[in-house]
Design an enzyme around this catalytic site. Sequence first.
Site, mmCIF file in Angstrom:
data_model
loop_
_atom_site.group_PDB
_atom_site.id
_atom_site.type_symbol
_atom_site.label_atom_id
_atom_site.label_comp_id
_atom_site.label_asym_id
_atom_site.label_seq_id
_atom_site.Cartn_x
_atom_site.Cartn_y
_atom_site.Cartn_z
ATOM 1 N N ARG A 69 -9.331 -15.295 -6.503
ATOM 2 C CA ARG A 69 -10.740 -15.195 -6.102
ATOM 3 C C ARG A 69 -10.949 -15.585 -4.644
ATOM 4 N NH1 ARG A 69 -11.051 -17.036 -11.735
ATOM 5 N NH2 ARG A 69 -10.652 -19.063 -10.822
ATOM 6 N N GLU A 106 -3.250 -31.004 -12.747
ATOM 7 C CA GLU A 106 -3.547 -31.933 -13.833
ATOM 8 C C GLU A 106 -2.890 -31.516 -15.148
ATOM 9 O OE1 GLU A 106 -6.910 -28.973 -13.417
ATOM 10 O OE2 GLU A 106 -5.737 -30.185 -12.056
#
Length: 183
Positions: A69, A106
């Site tokens: 994006r 993460e």
Amino acid sequence: MSAPEPTVEQIRALLDTHIAEYPDFPSPGVLFRDITPLLRDAAAMRSVIRYWTTLIPEDVEYVVGTEARGFVLGAPLAYEIGAGFIPVRKAGKLPGSPASLRYDLEYGSAEIQIPENSLPAGARTLIVDDLLATGGTAAATVELTRRFDAEVLGASFLIELEGLGGRDQLPEVPLSTVWSIAN
């Protein structure tokens, strides 16, 4: 005669109606924000890009956009300000000997690459992506861009999810966001 610049309030209202939300995607507890409704509305997209240009440094030579994006948003932003565009790709997508950086997320790790010889030393760059959340990809993109001895003037995002620590990953980089959302 060109149209007047959109106001902050107009942009926030526009994004509020042009960003779709999908709860529990891609995993439970995650609220996915989809920019497709914005991308399909040419007038809305044009307004957002025009407003976005008011938030970034004036002397940017290259917009560095992160796959995927960051490409979609970074390329028209670069065009609008008269800058070049440099794609940051996922590993294995570029020929030759691209510059690479592996980093932790993460929920795992990732690797990004920039085409070899993309940026001249001293190039004035702006990092662009759609979303700033935890900041791992943005921080890796800054580090990889600096390996070219390029100057990172700032990083700019369409959306920032406040409270996820993204800004903390970029303490020395001036940041701008079009729309900040409490998360």
